[in-house]
Design a protein around this motif. Structure first.
Motif, PDB file in Angstrom:
ATOM      1  N   SER A 335      76.749  45.830  30.104  1.00 55.62           N
ATOM      2  CA  SER A 335      75.782  45.532  31.338  1.00 55.62           C
ATOM      3  C   SER A 335      75.747  47.383  31.322  1.00 55.62           C
ATOM      4  O   SER A 335      76.523  48.456  31.353  1.00 55.62           O
ATOM      5  CB  SER A 335      76.175  45.384  32.621  1.00 55.62           C
ATOM      6  N   GLN A 336      73.847  47.348  31.484  1.00 57.45           N
ATOM      7  CA  GLN A 336      73.549  48.701  31.700  1.00 57.45           C
ATOM      8  C   GLN A 336      72.476  49.183  32.728  1.00 57.45           C
ATOM      9  O   GLN A 336      72.968  48.960  34.200  1.00 57.45           O
ATOM     10  CB  GLN A 336      73.156  50.249  30.307  1.00 57.45           C
ATOM     11  N   CYS A 337      71.361  48.215  32.146  1.00 52.93           N
ATOM     12  CA  CYS A 337      70.535  48.891  33.319  1.00 52.93           C
ATOM     13  C   CYS A 337      70.187  47.563  34.847  1.00 52.93           C
ATOM     14  O   CYS A 337      70.088  47.696  35.717  1.00 52.93           O
ATOM     15  CB  CYS A 337      68.914  48.342  32.642  1.00 52.93           C
ATOM     16  N   ARG A 338      71.271  46.237  35.074  1.00 49.12           N
ATOM     17  CA  ARG A 338      71.148  45.487  35.603  1.00 49.12           C
ATOM     18  C   ARG A 338      69.801  44.512  36.039  1.00 49.12           C
ATOM     19  O   ARG A 338      69.320  44.906  37.207  1.00 49.12           O
ATOM     20  CB  ARG A 338      71.664  45.536  36.327  1.00 49.12           C
ATOM     21  N   GLY A 340      67.489  43.710  33.151  1.00 49.24           N
ATOM     22  CA  GLY A 340      66.742  42.741  32.425  1.00 49.24           C
ATOM     23  C   GLY A 340      65.603  43.969  31.836  1.00 49.24           C
ATOM     24  O   GLY A 340      64.781  43.029  31.253  1.00 49.24           O
ATOM     25  N   ILE A 341      66.534  44.723  31.614  1.00 52.46           N
ATOM     26  CA  ILE A 341      65.300  45.588  30.506  1.00 52.46           C
ATOM     27  C   ILE A 341      66.215  46.356  28.771  1.00 52.46           C
ATOM     28  O   ILE A 341      65.742  46.050  27.845  1.00 52.46           O
ATOM     29  CB  ILE A 341      65.582  47.237  30.934  1.00 52.46           C
ATOM     30  N   CYS A 342      66.918  46.704  29.000  1.00 43.83           N
ATOM     31  CA  CYS A 342      68.374  47.116  28.359  1.00 43.83           C
ATOM     32  C   CYS A 342      68.567  46.023  27.170  1.00 43.83           C
ATOM     33  O   CYS A 342      68.769  45.976  25.736  1.00 43.83           O
ATOM     34  CB  CYS A 342      69.893  47.502  28.763  1.00 43.83           C
ATOM     35  N   GLY A 343      69.030  44.767  28.240  1.00 40.00           N
ATOM     36  CA  GLY A 343      69.554  43.523  26.570  1.00 40.00           C
ATOM     37  C   GLY A 343      71.042  43.952  27.195  1.00 40.00           C
ATOM     38  O   GLY A 343      71.652  42.985  25.170  1.00 40.00           O
ATOM     39  N   SER A 344      71.891  44.687  27.099  1.00 42.49           N
ATOM     40  CA  SER A 344      73.217  44.650  26.538  1.00 42.49           C
ATOM     41  C   SER A 344      73.626  43.577  27.597  1.00 42.49           C
ATOM     42  O   SER A 344      75.244  43.178  26.821  1.00 42.49           O
ATOM     43  CB  SER A 344      73.738  45.832  27.302  1.00 42.49           C
ATOM     44  N   CYS A 345      73.117  42.901  28.340  1.00 37.56           N
ATOM     45  CA  CYS A 345      74.380  41.695  29.031  1.00 37.56           C
ATOM     46  C   CYS A 345      73.857  40.042  28.729  1.00 37.56           C
ATOM     47  O   CYS A 345      74.191  38.995  28.783  1.00 37.56           O
ATOM     48  CB  CYS A 345      73.861  41.765  30.867  1.00 37.56           C
ATOM     49  N   LEU A 373      70.104  36.216  29.697  1.00 34.48           N
ATOM     50  CA  LEU A 373      69.871  37.693  30.055  1.00 34.48           C
ATOM     51  C   LEU A 373      71.180  37.492  31.697  1.00 34.48           C
ATOM     52  O   LEU A 373      70.302  37.226  32.290  1.00 34.48           O
ATOM     53  CB  LEU A 373      69.112  38.947  30.663  1.00 34.48           C
ATOM     54  N   CYS A 375      72.552  39.798  33.916  1.00 29.60           N
ATOM     55  CA  CYS A 375      71.447  39.971  34.797  1.00 29.60           C
ATOM     56  C   CYS A 375      71.016  38.759  36.094  1.00 29.60           C
ATOM     57  O   CYS A 375      70.224  39.750  37.038  1.00 29.60           O
ATOM     58  CB  CYS A 375      71.630  41.825  34.799  1.00 29.60           C
TER      59      CYS A 375
HETATM   60  S1  FES Z   1      71.980  44.894  31.423  1.00 25.82           S
HETATM   61 FE1  FES Z   1      69.927  45.395  30.904  1.00 25.82          FE
HETATM   62  S2  FES Z   1      69.701  43.112  30.875  1.00 25.82           S
HETATM   63 FE2  FES Z   1      71.104  43.014  31.727  1.00 25.82          FE
END
Ligand code: FES
Length: 398
Positions: A335-338, A340-345, A373, A375
Motif C-alpha cells: 500500500s502507499q496512498c490508502r 485509491g490512487i496508486c493501485g498498489s493494494c 482496491l 483501501c
Molecule cells: S493503497 Fe493506493 S490504491 Fe490502495
C-alpha cells in the motif's frame, strides 16, 4: 525510494493559524539528498498523542539546502501525528523518514501551457512547492505555463502561504489566484477572495487548461475530479490526495471480534495498524473514475475474510477497509496512498459481498474482472474471499 533514516528538525515556523512549517535536515551527503525535492513527498514515522507509532506522508514544499527540506503540517486537534509534531518536534529533535515518492514535480507542470491548480485547505502544499519552482524559473528567464490557482478554505485564517501567493499574483503575469472561503461569511467578493465554492460559470470562464492539478482530501479529489472531467475533458489530470476514504461506522449489532486467526506462513508478526489520515500521495491520472453505486446504509452482523488458496480466514473488523483488515491480521499487502490512487493494494475478489468506495484507479472492465482496491473496499456480509500473490499484488487467475 525506501530509506528509514533519522532526520533532525532544523527549525519550525508558524505559517497560518494552524499550520507549522518544519525544516528537516538529512544526514550529510545521504543518498536521499538527491531524491527529495519540491513536489515529492516523504513518509514519516512518528508517534501520535497517545504514543502509538504511525506513518504519515507530507509534501515537500521547499528545499532550501541540498540536505534540508521543508514540510507544512496542519494541526488537526484529533490527537494524531500532526498534533504531536506540532507539540514536540522542535529544533534538534528527530523524526524517522521511511521513504519518498511522488511524480508531480515542476517538470510535470512545465510540459503544459495553461494549468489550473485547484486545492482544498492544506492541499495547497503541492501548489506552493510547484509555484516556487516556477517563479524561480521565470526569474531565470525560462518560459513557464500560465497558472490559475483556486484555493478553497473554510475560514480566512486557514489560508496558508497567503502573503506569498498574493505577492506572486501581484508581481507575476503568468499567475493568478482566487481564494474561496467556504464556511465563514465574508463581506464582499473581490478579485482575490470569494464566498462559497467555484461555480460552473467560473470554471467555464477560465482560460482552457491543458492540465489540472487537484490537491486535497479523498472526497475533495473525487468531487472536483468529476467537475473537472465535465468542464475540461481533454485536460491532463494530476491528483494529490492526502486522506483515506472514510469508513462507515458499524451498526450496534456488530459482533465481537474474538475469533480464531490463522496467519500465513512467513507473514510478519505485526503490520502497522490504523495508518494515516493525512496522506499525501500524488499521481498523474487520466483513467475514468470508478464510481460505485450508493452503499447500503446498514452494516451486517458479521463478515468473514478469507484468502484464496490459504487456510486463513477471520472475522472482519467492522467499518474498517479490507486493507486495514489484512494488515491487522499480518497479511502482507502493498500500500502507499490508502486513497485509491496508486493501485498498489489491488487484489481480486473471488467471491462474496463487499462495499466499494470510489477510487481513481480501476476502470469498469477491472471491476467486471473482479479487481478491487483493498483501501477502498469494505467487507459487508458473509464470507469475502480475495486472491493475493506474493508481495500483495492480485493474481490474474480466479
Ligand atoms: S493503497 Fe493506493 S490504491 Fe490502495
Amino acid at each position: 525510494m525506501n530509506a528509514r533514516v533519522s532526520v533532525r528538525c532544523d527549525s519550525t515556523a508558524l505559517e497560518a493559524g494552524n499550520v507549522k512549517v518544519f525544516a528537516l535536515r538529512l544526514p550529510a551527503s545521504h543518498g536521499l539528498c538527491h531524491d527529495i525535492g519540491p513536489g515529492r513527498y516523504v513518509a514519516l514515522e512518528y508517534a501520535d498523542m497517545a504514543g502509538g507509532m504511525q506513518q504519515r506522508m507530507y509534501s515537500v514544499t521547499r528545499k532550501p539546502a541540498p540536505d534540508v527540506f521543508e514540510i507544512a503540517v496542519r494541526h488537526t486537534g484529533t490527537q494524531g501525528v500532526a498534533d504531536r509534531l506540532h507539540a514536540s518536534l522542535e529544533q534538534g529533535a528527530a523524526v524517522t523518514l521511511l521513504y519518498t515518492g511522488g511524480d508531480i514535480t515542476v517538470d510535470a507542470v512545465l510540459a503544459h501551457r495553461q494549468v489550473l491548480m485547484w486545492a482544498g485547505g492544506i492541499g495547497v502544499t503541492l501548489p506552493i512547492a510547484l509555484l516556487r519552482e516556477l517563479a524561480q524559473l521565470a526569474r531565470d528567464g525560462r518560459p513557464v505555463p500560465r497558472v490559475t490557482l483556486y484555493l478553497c478554505c473554510p475560514r480566512v485564517q486557514d489560508v496558508s502561504f497567503l502573503h506569498e501567493l498574493l505577492e506572486l499574483d501581484l508581481t507575476c503575469d503568468w499567475f493568478a489566484m482566487q481564494v474561496f472561503i467556504t464556511r465563514q461569511p465574508i463581506d464582499s467578493d473581490s478579485r482575490h477572495f470569494r464566498a462559497g465554492r467555484p461555480s460552473d460559470q467560473m470554471l467555464a470562464a477560465l482560460p482552457l487548461p491543458d492540465a489540472v492539478l487537484l490537491c486535497g482530501g479523498h472526497q475533495f479529489a473525487l468531487e472536483t475530479r468529476l467537475r473537472v472531467r465535465a468542464c475540461f475533458p481533454h485536460a491532463q489530470l494530476l491528483i494529490e490526495s492526502f486522506s483515506a476514504p472514510k469508513a462507515k461506522a458499524p451498526t450496534p449489532s456488530s459482533v465481537p471480534l474474538a475469533m480464531p486467526v490463522q496467519l500465513p506462513a512467513g507473514a510478519p508478526a505485526a503490520m502497522p495498524l490504523d495508518i494515516p489520515l493525512d496522506l499525501p500521495l500524488n499521481e498523474a491520472l487520466n483513467a475514468p473514475i470508478n464510481m460505485p453505486p450508493d452503499p447500503p446504509t446498514a452494516m451486517p452482523a458479521r463478515a468473514v475474510i478469507a484468502i484464496a488458496g490459504q487456510a486463513l480466514s477471520w472475522t472482519a473488523d467492522p467499518g474498517k477497509s479490507l486493507l486495514d483488515n489484512l494488515e491487522q491480521q499480518g497479511v502482507p499487502i502493498r500500500s502507499q496512498c490508502r486513497s485509491g490512487i496508486c493501485g498498489s493494494c489491488r487484489l481480486r475478489i473471488i467471491s462474496g459481498d463487499c462495499r466499494r468506495e470510489a477510487d481513481f484507479c480501476l476502470d469498469e472492465q477491472d471491476v467486471r474482472d473482479g479487481y478491487a482496491l483493498a483501501c477502498c473496499t469494505y467487507p459487508t456480509a458473509g464470507e469475502l474471499t480475495v486472491a493475493l500473490q506474493a508481495g500483495g499484488l492480485a493474481t490474474g487467475a480466479a
